[in-house]
Design a protein around this motif. Structure first.
Motif, PDB file in Angstrom:
ATOM      1  N   GLY A 171       0.362   6.753   3.735  1.00 32.53           N
ATOM      2  CA  GLY A 171      -0.106   5.993   2.581  1.00 32.53           C
ATOM      3  C   GLY A 171      -1.081   4.887   2.967  1.00 32.53           C
ATOM      4  O   GLY A 171      -2.209   4.834   2.457  1.00 32.53           O
ATOM      5  N   PRO A 172      -0.692   3.971   3.870  1.00 31.82           N
ATOM      6  CA  PRO A 172      -1.646   2.942   4.306  1.00 31.82           C
ATOM      7  C   PRO A 172      -2.870   3.503   5.017  1.00 31.82           C
ATOM      8  O   PRO A 172      -3.949   2.913   4.931  1.00 31.82           O
ATOM      9  N   ILE A 173      -2.728   4.644   5.706  1.00 31.08           N
ATOM     10  CA  ILE A 173      -3.902   5.256   6.350  1.00 31.08           C
ATOM     11  C   ILE A 173      -4.914   5.685   5.294  1.00 31.08           C
ATOM     12  O   ILE A 173      -6.115   5.404   5.403  1.00 31.08           O
ATOM     13  N   ASN A 174      -4.439   6.361   4.247  1.00 24.99           N
ATOM     14  CA  ASN A 174      -5.353   6.782   3.176  1.00 24.99           C
ATOM     15  C   ASN A 174      -5.946   5.576   2.453  1.00 24.99           C
ATOM     16  O   ASN A 174      -7.130   5.594   2.067  1.00 24.99           O
ATOM     17  N   GLU A 175      -5.141   4.546   2.270  1.00 26.30           N
ATOM     18  CA  GLU A 175      -5.654   3.331   1.629  1.00 26.30           C
ATOM     19  C   GLU A 175      -6.760   2.704   2.476  1.00 26.30           C
ATOM     20  O   GLU A 175      -7.787   2.253   1.955  1.00 26.30           O
ATOM     21  N   THR A 176      -6.570   2.696   3.791  1.00 25.19           N
ATOM     22  CA  THR A 176      -7.589   2.137   4.679  1.00 25.19           C
ATOM     23  C   THR A 176      -8.853   2.979   4.660  1.00 25.19           C
ATOM     24  O   THR A 176      -9.972   2.445   4.653  1.00 25.19           O
ATOM     25  N   LEU A 177      -8.709   4.311   4.643  1.00 27.18           N
ATOM     26  CA  LEU A 177      -9.889   5.180   4.583  1.00 27.18           C
ATOM     27  C   LEU A 177     -10.658   4.968   3.282  1.00 27.18           C
ATOM     28  O   LEU A 177     -11.902   4.951   3.281  1.00 27.18           O
ATOM     29  N   ASN A 178      -9.938   4.793   2.181  1.00 26.73           N
ATOM     30  CA  ASN A 178     -10.615   4.506   0.907  1.00 26.73           C
ATOM     31  C   ASN A 178     -11.362   3.173   0.972  1.00 26.73           C
ATOM     32  O   ASN A 178     -12.488   3.051   0.476  1.00 26.73           O
ATOM     33  N   GLU A 179     -10.731   2.170   1.577  1.00 29.40           N
ATOM     34  CA  GLU A 179     -11.399   0.880   1.739  1.00 29.40           C
ATOM     35  C   GLU A 179     -12.664   1.024   2.577  1.00 29.40           C
ATOM     36  O   GLU A 179     -13.701   0.420   2.261  1.00 29.40           O
ATOM     37  N   MET A 180     -12.574   1.807   3.652  1.00 31.06           N
ATOM     38  CA  MET A 180     -13.741   1.977   4.527  1.00 31.06           C
ATOM     39  C   MET A 180     -14.886   2.658   3.797  1.00 31.06           C
ATOM     40  O   MET A 180     -16.048   2.245   3.912  1.00 31.06           O
ATOM     41  N   ARG A 181     -14.561   3.730   3.032  1.00 22.50           N
ATOM     42  CA  ARG A 181     -15.618   4.414   2.281  1.00 22.50           C
ATOM     43  C   ARG A 181     -16.241   3.480   1.241  1.00 22.50           C
ATOM     44  O   ARG A 181     -17.467   3.434   1.086  1.00 22.50           O
ATOM     45  N   THR A 182     -15.388   2.744   0.542  1.00 23.94           N
ATOM     46  CA  THR A 182     -15.908   1.818  -0.464  1.00 23.94           C
ATOM     47  C   THR A 182     -16.741   0.722   0.181  1.00 23.94           C
ATOM     48  O   THR A 182     -17.806   0.344  -0.332  1.00 23.94           O
ATOM     49  N   GLU A 183     -16.279   0.212   1.311  1.00 19.75           N
ATOM     50  CA  GLU A 183     -16.992  -0.874   1.986  1.00 19.75           C
ATOM     51  C   GLU A 183     -18.359  -0.411   2.481  1.00 19.75           C
ATOM     52  O   GLU A 183     -19.361  -1.121   2.322  1.00 19.75           O
ATOM     53  N   LYS A 184     -18.420   0.783   3.066  1.00 21.34           N
ATOM     54  CA  LYS A 184     -19.706   1.298   3.524  1.00 21.34           C
ATOM     55  C   LYS A 184     -20.665   1.496   2.353  1.00 21.34           C
ATOM     56  O   LYS A 184     -21.856   1.188   2.451  1.00 21.34           O
ATOM     57  N   THR A 185     -20.145   2.010   1.254  1.00 19.44           N
ATOM     58  CA  THR A 185     -20.988   2.219   0.077  1.00 19.44           C
ATOM     59  C   THR A 185     -21.522   0.896  -0.459  1.00 19.44           C
ATOM     60  O   THR A 185     -22.701   0.778  -0.804  1.00 19.44           O
ATOM     61  N   LEU A 186     -20.659  -0.119  -0.505  1.00 15.65           N
ATOM     62  CA  LEU A 186     -21.090  -1.408  -1.027  1.00 15.65           C
ATOM     63  C   LEU A 186     -22.092  -2.084  -0.095  1.00 15.65           C
ATOM     64  O   LEU A 186     -23.008  -2.771  -0.561  1.00 15.65           O
ATOM     65  N   LYS A 187     -21.930  -1.901   1.195  1.00 20.30           N
ATOM     66  CA  LYS A 187     -22.910  -2.469   2.122  1.00 20.30           C
ATOM     67  C   LYS A 187     -24.271  -1.811   1.936  1.00 20.30           C
ATOM     68  O   LYS A 187     -25.311  -2.470   2.029  1.00 20.30           O
ATOM     69  N   GLU A 235     -20.166   3.325 -14.820  1.00 20.87           N
ATOM     70  CA  GLU A 235     -21.148   2.504 -14.114  1.00 20.87           C
ATOM     71  C   GLU A 235     -20.880   2.498 -12.620  1.00 20.87           C
ATOM     72  O   GLU A 235     -21.806   2.618 -11.806  1.00 20.87           O
ATOM     73  N   LEU A 236     -19.614   2.359 -12.252  1.00 19.98           N
ATOM     74  CA  LEU A 236     -19.274   2.354 -10.829  1.00 19.98           C
ATOM     75  C   LEU A 236     -19.592   3.699 -10.193  1.00 19.98           C
ATOM     76  O   LEU A 236     -20.161   3.768  -9.099  1.00 19.98           O
ATOM     77  N   LYS A 237     -19.258   4.781 -10.889  1.00 17.04           N
ATOM     78  CA  LYS A 237     -19.506   6.112 -10.339  1.00 17.04           C
ATOM     79  C   LYS A 237     -20.995   6.372 -10.165  1.00 17.04           C
ATOM     80  O   LYS A 237     -21.428   6.875  -9.117  1.00 17.04           O
ATOM     81  N   ASP A 238     -21.802   6.038 -11.173  1.00 13.36           N
ATOM     82  CA  ASP A 238     -23.242   6.281 -11.078  1.00 13.36           C
ATOM     83  C   ASP A 238     -23.857   5.543  -9.902  1.00 13.36           C
ATOM     84  O   ASP A 238     -24.723   6.080  -9.194  1.00 13.36           O
ATOM     85  N   SER A 239     -23.426   4.326  -9.657  1.00 13.83           N
ATOM     86  CA  SER A 239     -24.028   3.515  -8.604  1.00 13.83           C
ATOM     87  C   SER A 239     -23.571   3.966  -7.220  1.00 13.83           C
ATOM     88  O   SER A 239     -24.387   4.130  -6.309  1.00 13.83           O
ATOM     89  N   ALA A 286     -12.273   7.199  -8.004  1.00 17.49           N
ATOM     90  CA  ALA A 286     -11.055   6.746  -8.689  1.00 17.49           C
ATOM     91  C   ALA A 286     -10.260   5.788  -7.801  1.00 17.49           C
ATOM     92  O   ALA A 286      -9.706   4.788  -8.287  1.00 17.49           O
ATOM     93  N   ALA A 287     -10.215   6.076  -6.487  1.00 12.53           N
ATOM     94  CA  ALA A 287      -9.513   5.177  -5.565  1.00 12.53           C
ATOM     95  C   ALA A 287     -10.210   3.827  -5.481  1.00 12.53           C
ATOM     96  O   ALA A 287      -9.558   2.776  -5.418  1.00 12.53           O
ATOM     97  N   ALA A 288     -11.557   3.849  -5.496  1.00 16.20           N
ATOM     98  CA  ALA A 288     -12.303   2.585  -5.488  1.00 16.20           C
ATOM     99  C   ALA A 288     -12.049   1.805  -6.767  1.00 16.20           C
ATOM    100  O   ALA A 288     -11.906   0.571  -6.751  1.00 16.20           O
ATOM    101  N   MET A 289     -11.982   2.503  -7.881  1.00 16.11           N
ATOM    102  CA  MET A 289     -11.696   1.844  -9.159  1.00 16.11           C
ATOM    103  C   MET A 289     -10.312   1.190  -9.123  1.00 16.11           C
ATOM    104  O   MET A 289     -10.140   0.047  -9.570  1.00 16.11           O
ATOM    105  N   GLU A 290      -9.341   1.876  -8.569  1.00 14.22           N
ATOM    106  CA  GLU A 290      -7.989   1.331  -8.475  1.00 14.22           C
ATOM    107  C   GLU A 290      -7.942   0.152  -7.518  1.00 14.22           C
ATOM    108  O   GLU A 290      -7.156  -0.785  -7.701  1.00 14.22           O
ATOM    109  N   LEU A 291      -8.784   0.198  -6.484  1.00 11.50           N
ATOM    110  CA  LEU A 291      -8.819  -0.886  -5.507  1.00 11.50           C
ATOM    111  C   LEU A 291      -9.253  -2.201  -6.131  1.00 11.50           C
ATOM    112  O   LEU A 291      -8.734  -3.274  -5.797  1.00 11.50           O
TER     113      LEU A 291
END
Length: 704
Positions: A501-517, A656-660, A674-679
């Motif tokens: 569970g925390p591993i998947n949560e961390t991977l979602n954070e990493m994907r979201t963080e890279k996208t936001l950067k 809006e989040l998905k398009d960007s 969806a995971a980023a939205m939940e985050l």
């Protein structure tokens, strides 16, 4: 036929390996934290001594505690008789006193609500669950007070006191004393929760520093995974070398102490690197576990696990309360033993109880330290410095040496648990048992502090001897959590006890963080495009013939982010960006450029004037851009939010989040979005406010 991605990869000069970190410098953070903790303990010991001296002075002034109590009781009886003997109380006075009590109670309520509101809005997002658990314990205090109120109002205590003692008041006084004691215990427990929060933040910062150091020397694809520990090895080796050169020729004790702390800190970081390497690239992957990327954020995984464990430790289970009841019964039964068996209960017994708590905590820490040793792959530098140093350090053989398996690998699984679980007390139930022991230590500390306080108020002449008892309790209270918490999390979350569970949560954070950067880089280009649209002429600083700005040196992590952004622009995989590709991306960002503005922006990004923006030019533009250099993390979060909020409503919808994010990272799936939205959507309203967006970035530490 379009060229392949391999052929289209931008040509770059052969790049030398990133420079390894040097030896430890400055004042070690471990030494700084210990000095702060020791000063805190000294301050509390001083306060105890001052309070004891005050009580002793008061006792001497009133001619002894018994005489003082008798006099107070006499005055109370006289006052009671006066009130019942015909002296009517002024109703106006009653109303004024009642109003004063209401003002005090309402003021306390307002203060509590203000503090709660500020904590909820200013504490780090990762602490939300911990804060909720703390307020849950305050609810327990309120329930105890409500229960006490009804017991008194219904006169249950008075009737019971008449049956047991033949006096309606005696049991009431005992009940009030016990109620105060429980209230004191719960307040100390809440203080321990705050200390755990600070220990969590301290451990998170330490893990983050080590992760950043290792990230500056990433393992490339196909490289030996064990080389990911090379920066930590280099740092420890050079620290050993400088320590030998600075300490062997000096007699002064201070340099030796300072370098010993630097060596200990470098050892901790090497241990972290070894555990991280085993976590990301296990020699025997667990069945059904997908491989992790080489840049997996191990510190974020430990942070998620740590917040979960701290929040869970504040939910006191019935078994813990039963153990607390047994401890309280033993302490309260001691006076009975003293009376019936003639055993004198002295201050030495109370101090001995405090040191028994310290011994319990020491055994707890020793057990965790042993488990850490069994889980850590052996490395020669962890045992001490090498006998001789090469002329050119770090030694190549130590940098590329393959770590041996950790000692626990030699064990065999049994019916009670796996090789890893055998390291714990109670085998398979061991990880949960450690959390139970942490709760038990916290509540036992609160109870023994209450006992010490009770003895201090009753016998203030024992103040200075009681300091010997307060010292181990304060050590367990302030110093122990910073040792226990990170070890408990690591030992129960690595090797064979990985948590998916925390591993998947961390991977979602990493994907979201890279996208936001990458969105931040696109936002920088968006700002440049708008500026070019206004100027409608080439920037003189970037015209051919003008001295080019010196590009900043990129670290490997930044270069990887820029490569991803370049590939987003280079849609035909040609290895360069043409004007049409630049126009299309700017248009998708909501910036429509006419031919003049597009030519201006293209001239800025193509200083060579060859009509194509290659990867080096792209990196130079992004590295030298200072449009956001002075922005704080909160300002960066606000600017990205405004770019994502297409309709300017102040709320980000899922669309809006998905398009960007799909624009910035087309490889993302609907599940990732969806995971980023939940985050970010903390209140689960289906939209993200700017505050929630900023808190999510603060939790991931995306921009520092």
């Amino acid at each position: 036929m379009p060229p392949s991605r391999a052929a289209a990869t931008p040509a770059k000069k052969a790049k030398k390996a990133p420079k390894m970190p040097g030896s430890k410098k400055g004042c070690p953070s471990r030494l700084t934290e210990q000095l702060k903790d020791y000063m805190l303990v000294a301050v509390f010991l001083g306060l105890v001594a001052m309070f004891g001296n005050y009580l002793q002075t008061q006792k001497a002034a009133h001619g002894g505690e018994e005489h003082g109590h008798g006099e107070e009781h006499g005055h109370g009886e006289e006052h009671h008789r006066l009130l019942n003997g015909g002296h009517h109380v002024d109703p106006a006075l009653d109303m004024q006193v009642t109003l004063g009590i209401c003002v005090v109670l309402i003021s306390v309520t307002i203060f509590f609500e203000v503090v709660k509101h500020n904590l909820e809005h200013s504490c780090p997002p990762m602490m939300a669950n911990i804060l909720q658990a703390m307020f849950g314990e305050l609810t327990v205090l309120g329930f105890i007070a409500l229960f006490t109120f009804f017991m008194i109002k219904l006169k249950v205590i008075e009737m019971t006191s008449m049956i047991v003692y033949g006096d309606p008041e005696h049991l009431l006084h005992l009940f009030e004393d016990i109620h105060f004691m429980l209230f004191f215990v719960m307040l100390v427990f809440l203080m321990e929760a705050v200390i755990l929060i600070f220990a969590t933040l301290s451990s998170e910062n330490k893990f983050r520093r080590t992760e950043d150091m290792l990230a500056n020397y990433p393992v490339g694809s196909g490289a030996n995974a064990d080389s990911s520990v090379a920066p930590a090895v280099s740092q420890l080796l050079l620290t050993y070398k400088e320590a030998r050169g600075n300490c062997l020729t000096r007699v002064c004790f201070c340099p030796r102490l300072l370098w010993s702390y630097r060596e200990a800190e470098a050892k901790e970081e090497l241990t972290y690197a070894l555990l991280r390497a085993r976590f990301i690239n296990p020699t025997k992957p667990m069945p059904g576990t997908p491989p992790l990327p080489t840049d997996f954020d191990f510190s974020a995984y430990l942070r998620n696990r740590m917040t979960h464990e701290v929040a869970h430790s504040l939910h006191v289970s019935p078994n813990t309360w039963i153990c607390v009841l047994i401890l309280l019964s033993a302490i309260l039964y001691l006076p009975v033993v003293e009376i019936n068996h003639g055993i004198e209960l002295t201050v030495h017994s109370v101090v001995g109880l405090a040191w028994a708590l310290w011994i319990f905590s020491f055994c707890f820490r020793a057990k965790l330290g042993h488990i850490m040793y069994m889980l850590t792959p052996p490395h020669p530098l962890l045992d001490g410095p090498p006998q001789a140093f090469d002329d050119e350090a770090p030694t190549a053989s130590l940098l590329v040496s393959k770590p041996e398996p950790p000692p626990y690998e030699s064990l065999k699984p049994t019916r009670d648990g796996s090789k890893h679980e055998r390291l714990f007390w109670r085998g398979r139930q061991g990880p949960g048992h450690l959390l139970f022991l942490l709760r038990l230590q916290m509540l036992s500390t609160a109870i023994i502090l209450a006992v010490l306080y009770s003895w201090l108020t009753t016998n203030p002449e024992d103040t200075y001897f009681l300091l010997i008892g307060f010292l181990p309790v304060f050590d367990v209270l302030f110093l122990s959590p910073k040792i226990i918490l990170p070890w408990l999390v690591i030992t129960t979350s690595t090797e064979l006890l990985k948590k998916n569970g925390p591993i998947n949560e961390t991977l979602n954070e990493m994907r979201t963080e890279k996208t936001l950067k990458m969105l931040k880089m696109l936002q920088t280009l968006q700002a440049q495009a708008k500026q070019a649209q206004k100027l409608k002429l080439a920037d003189k600083k970037n015209r051919p013939g003008a001295p080019p700005q010196r590009p900043k040196e990129l670290d490997p992590a930044q270069e990887a982010e820029l490569t991803q952004a370049f590939n987003l622009f280079d849609r035909d995989n040609s290895g360069s960006i043409d004007k049409n590709e630049l126009r299309d991306v700017m248009l998708s960002l909501g910036v429509q450029l006419d031919d003049t503005a597009l030519a201006t922006l293209y001239t800025q990004m193509d200083p060579s004037g060859d009509g194509a923006i290659d990867f080096k030019e792209f990196c130079d533009v992004m590295a030298t851009s200072n449009s956001t250099a002075d922005e704080t993390p909160a300002q960066m979060a606000s600017s990205i939010f405004q770019m994502l909020d297409k309709d300017g409503s102040g709320k980000l919808t899922a669309k809006e989040l998905k398009d960007s994010v799909m624009l910035a990272n087309p490889s993302l799936t609907d599940e990732d979005v969806a995971a980023a939205m939940e985050l970010f959507d903390n209140d689960h309203t289906g939209s993200i406010s700017e505050k929630e967006f900023r808190q999510g970035l603060e939790k991931m530490k995306t921009f520092g």
